[in-house]
Enzyme design. Structure first.
Site, PDB file in Angstrom:
ATOM      1  N   TYR A  85      48.193  39.515  23.794  1.00  0.00           N
ATOM      2  CA  TYR A  85      49.519  39.060  24.209  1.00  0.00           C
ATOM      3  C   TYR A  85      50.386  39.036  22.950  1.00  0.00           C
ATOM      4  O   TYR A  85      50.052  38.338  21.995  1.00  0.00           O
ATOM      5  CB  TYR A  85      49.438  37.661  24.813  1.00  0.00           C
ATOM      6  CG  TYR A  85      48.764  37.575  26.167  1.00  0.00           C
ATOM      7  CD1 TYR A  85      47.375  37.532  26.273  1.00  0.00           C
ATOM      8  CD2 TYR A  85      49.509  37.538  27.332  1.00  0.00           C
ATOM      9  CE1 TYR A  85      46.754  37.453  27.509  1.00  0.00           C
ATOM     10  CE2 TYR A  85      48.906  37.461  28.580  1.00  0.00           C
ATOM     11  CZ  TYR A  85      47.519  37.420  28.658  1.00  0.00           C
ATOM     12  OH  TYR A  85      46.909  37.357  29.902  1.00  0.00           O
ATOM     13  N   HIS A 133      35.183  38.827  29.641  1.00  0.00           N
ATOM     14  CA  HIS A 133      35.904  38.623  28.377  1.00  0.00           C
ATOM     15  C   HIS A 133      35.754  37.177  27.951  1.00  0.00           C
ATOM     16  O   HIS A 133      36.012  36.266  28.745  1.00  0.00           O
ATOM     17  CB  HIS A 133      37.384  38.990  28.527  1.00  0.00           C
ATOM     18  CG  HIS A 133      37.639  40.467  28.488  1.00  0.00           C
ATOM     19  ND1 HIS A 133      38.846  41.016  28.139  1.00  0.00           N
ATOM     20  CD2 HIS A 133      36.823  41.523  28.764  1.00  0.00           C
ATOM     21  CE1 HIS A 133      38.781  42.327  28.185  1.00  0.00           C
ATOM     22  NE2 HIS A 133      37.558  42.662  28.559  1.00  0.00           N
ATOM     23  N   LYS A 161      47.690  34.396  36.812  1.00  0.00           N
ATOM     24  CA  LYS A 161      47.277  33.400  37.812  1.00  0.00           C
ATOM     25  C   LYS A 161      47.514  33.814  39.260  1.00  0.00           C
ATOM     26  O   LYS A 161      47.036  33.132  40.171  1.00  0.00           O
ATOM     27  CB  LYS A 161      48.007  32.071  37.549  1.00  0.00           C
ATOM     28  CG  LYS A 161      47.558  31.381  36.280  1.00  0.00           C
ATOM     29  CD  LYS A 161      46.099  31.005  36.367  1.00  0.00           C
ATOM     30  CE  LYS A 161      45.561  30.450  35.079  1.00  0.00           C
ATOM     31  NZ  LYS A 161      44.127  30.788  34.886  1.00  0.00           N
ATOM     32  N   PRO A 182      53.497  36.929  35.731  1.00  0.00           N
ATOM     33  CA  PRO A 182      52.129  37.420  35.445  1.00  0.00           C
ATOM     34  C   PRO A 182      51.572  37.010  34.085  1.00  0.00           C
ATOM     35  O   PRO A 182      50.406  37.268  33.808  1.00  0.00           O
ATOM     36  CB  PRO A 182      52.310  38.936  35.534  1.00  0.00           C
ATOM     37  CG  PRO A 182      53.744  39.169  35.212  1.00  0.00           C
ATOM     38  CD  PRO A 182      54.480  37.997  35.779  1.00  0.00           C
ATOM     39  N   TYR A 227      43.550  28.939  31.124  1.00  0.00           N
ATOM     40  CA  TYR A 227      43.409  30.392  31.279  1.00  0.00           C
ATOM     41  C   TYR A 227      42.138  30.745  32.060  1.00  0.00           C
ATOM     42  O   TYR A 227      42.164  31.598  32.941  1.00  0.00           O
ATOM     43  CB  TYR A 227      43.395  31.077  29.912  1.00  0.00           C
ATOM     44  CG  TYR A 227      43.621  32.572  29.966  1.00  0.00           C
ATOM     45  CD1 TYR A 227      42.555  33.458  30.057  1.00  0.00           C
ATOM     46  CD2 TYR A 227      44.900  33.115  29.923  1.00  0.00           C
ATOM     47  CE1 TYR A 227      42.754  34.832  30.114  1.00  0.00           C
ATOM     48  CE2 TYR A 227      45.118  34.496  29.979  1.00  0.00           C
ATOM     49  CZ  TYR A 227      44.038  35.343  30.075  1.00  0.00           C
ATOM     50  OH  TYR A 227      44.232  36.707  30.138  1.00  0.00           O
TER      51      TYR A 227
HETATM   52  C1  PHB Z   1      46.852  43.208  33.803  1.00  0.00           C
HETATM   53  O1  PHB Z   1      45.758  43.624  33.373  1.00  0.00           O
HETATM   54  O2  PHB Z   1      47.571  43.872  34.555  1.00  0.00           O
HETATM   55  C2  PHB Z   1      47.287  41.839  33.376  1.00  0.00           C
HETATM   56  C3  PHB Z   1      46.438  41.057  32.627  1.00  0.00           C
HETATM   57  C4  PHB Z   1      46.847  39.801  32.205  1.00  0.00           C
HETATM   58  C5  PHB Z   1      48.086  39.324  32.563  1.00  0.00           C
HETATM   59  C6  PHB Z   1      48.923  40.090  33.355  1.00  0.00           C
HETATM   60  C7  PHB Z   1      48.521  41.360  33.763  1.00  0.00           C
HETATM   61  O3  PHB Z   1      48.475  38.108  32.144  1.00  0.00           O
END
Ligand code: PHB
Ligand code: APR
Length: 390
Positions: free
Chosen positions: A201, A72, A297, A293, A385
């Site tokens: 997000y 990505h 990280k 989450p 990130y």
């Molecule tokens: C996930 O794909 O479970 C996931 C991805 C990004 C995050 C948290 C969880 O920041």
């Protein structure tokens, strides 16, 4: 039984350490409390930094990730009904992330240990660490009701937040820093095509929401929920309605829903234990720190710990020098606190805080408006990130 490094915990940290040491001719034994199926049954996140991707290739565990993982180059942040793309690759001179489930990474590591006849003893009980402040530590444990002793040079505590290793550091030495957030994440895994080819997000007045995926027909969605919530009160329909209500209109209209194959609520906390070492014991991964989450990280931080710790063991067994072992705690903590800050900042930026009325809300709103209007702010977000250098 005797080995050079006794590794407590057969999660990604312990298995990655065992694999790296094996390739350097250093013996290890992994002791895991649960069965392999249980460990591989845990649904966890799946965004890998370049540093972890490179490590997995170096230790010969990258083939399936390369085939099934998705690179990505960016992700979106949705705010006030509008999506804003964060172009990671453009903002970091070419870096990206790999979307590949942590469960798959753990599965690949188990297979690699098997192929190399690595010693991973699962379903052990009553693991206890002894003489850590001497040159001859040992571990005792039970397996199938029988008592065993494992003598070693070092103990690597990779047994997660609820393990025994951290508690083996005397309380007058161990310092713990913690922030518990007043909400959790209700997550759903569904065999449906993802709503977008990149992660979204979502900040909304109704609370945070995340649109993620595992592959072209396996999606992972999360909504911020109160910690009092009971997952049994959430039918699939209720989940999809709530998720849609937090997404920008045109995104909600294209969301493909379906039956959930996994649904669970996870609390959010930031946690760091210091120091990471005590005598011949070295903590790594969730045994030493927990991140919310939001910044993806958790696994990546475990991997950087293992990078530093394996370098230290390799130096010791290669030269007898203990320089990197004595510096491990400070070195790893520097990167840990930076990832801690970034994960806390992402969480404060994107979640709804009930107590935030007025000034707090305006700060969050302004932080987001500044982010979308400033290349410098986006560059800072992007470099964190994709992963800060080791
Ligand atoms: C996930 O794909 O479970 C996931 C991805 C990004 C995050 C948290 C969880 O920041
Ligand atoms: N004895 C032996 N094994 C134990 C004990 C014990 N007393 N206590 C816990 N374990 C095992 C757990 O069953 C688990 O399989 O240690 C393992 C720790 O694995 P994780 O919790 O996955 O921690 P880690 O390997 O550090 O991986 C960190 O996991 O939770 C995610 O977000 C986190 O991505 C991060 C990653």
């Amino acid at each position: 039984m005797r080995t050079q490094v006794a590794i407590i915990g057969g999660g990604p940290s312990g298995l990655l350490l065992s694999q790296i040491l094996h390739l350097k001719g250093i013996q290890s034994v992994v002791l895991e409390r649960k069965s392999r199926n249980y460990v591989l049954g845990r649904i966890r996140a799946g965004v890998l930094e370049q540093g972890l991707v490179d490590m997995l290739h170096v230790v010969k565990v990258g083939k399936r990730m390369e085939k099934e993982g998705q690179i990505h180059h960016g992700f979106d942040i949705a705010f006030q009904g509008k999506r804003h793309q964060i172009d990671l690759t453009a903002l970091t001179n070419g870096k990206s992330v790999m979307v590949y489930g942590q469960t798959e990474v753990t599965r690949d590591l188990y297979e690699a240990r098997d192929q190399m006849n690595g010693v991973v003893i699962d379903e052990v009980d009553d693991v206890s660490l002894h003489k850590l402040d001497t040159a001859t530590p040992f571990v005792t444990y039970k397996k199938a009701g029988e008592n065993f002793r494992l003598d070693c040079d070092f103990v690597a505590g990779c047994d997660g937040f609820h393990g025994v290793s951290r508690g083996s550091i005397p309380s007058h030495i161990l310092k713990e820093y913690e922030k518990v957030y007043p909400f959790g994440w209700l997550g759903v895994l569904s065999e449906t095509p993802p709503v977008s080819h990149e992660l979204i997000y979502n900040q909304s007045d109704k609370g945070f929401a995340l649109c993620s995926m595992r592959n072209a027909n396996l999606s992972r969605y999360y909504v911020q929920c109160s910690l009092e919530e009971d997952v049994n009160n959430w039918s699939d329909d209720r989940f999809w309605e709530e998720l849609k209500s937090r997404l920008p209109k045109e995104t909600a209209e294209t969301l493909i829903t379906g039956p959930s194959i996994e649904k669970s609520i996870a609390p959010l906390r930031s946690f760091v234990a210091e120091p990471l070492s005590y005598g011949r014991l070295f903590l790594a991964g969730d045994a030493a720190h927990i991140v919310p989450p939001t910044g993806a990280k958790g696994l990546n931080l475990a991997a950087s710990d293992i990078h530093y710790l394996s370098e230290a063991f390799i130096e010791f067994y290669g030269t007898g020098r203990e320089t990197k072992l004595s510096q491990y705690s400070d070195t790893a903590l520097k990167r840990i606190w930076k990832a801690m800050r970034f994960s806390w900042w992402m969480t404060m930026l994107l979640h709804h805080f009930p107590e935030n009325e007025g000034f707090g809300d305006r700060m969050q709103q302004t932080d987001l408006e500044y982010l979308f209007s400033s290349k410098a702010a986006q560059t800072s977000l992007a470099e964190n990130y994709v992963g800060l250098p080791y």
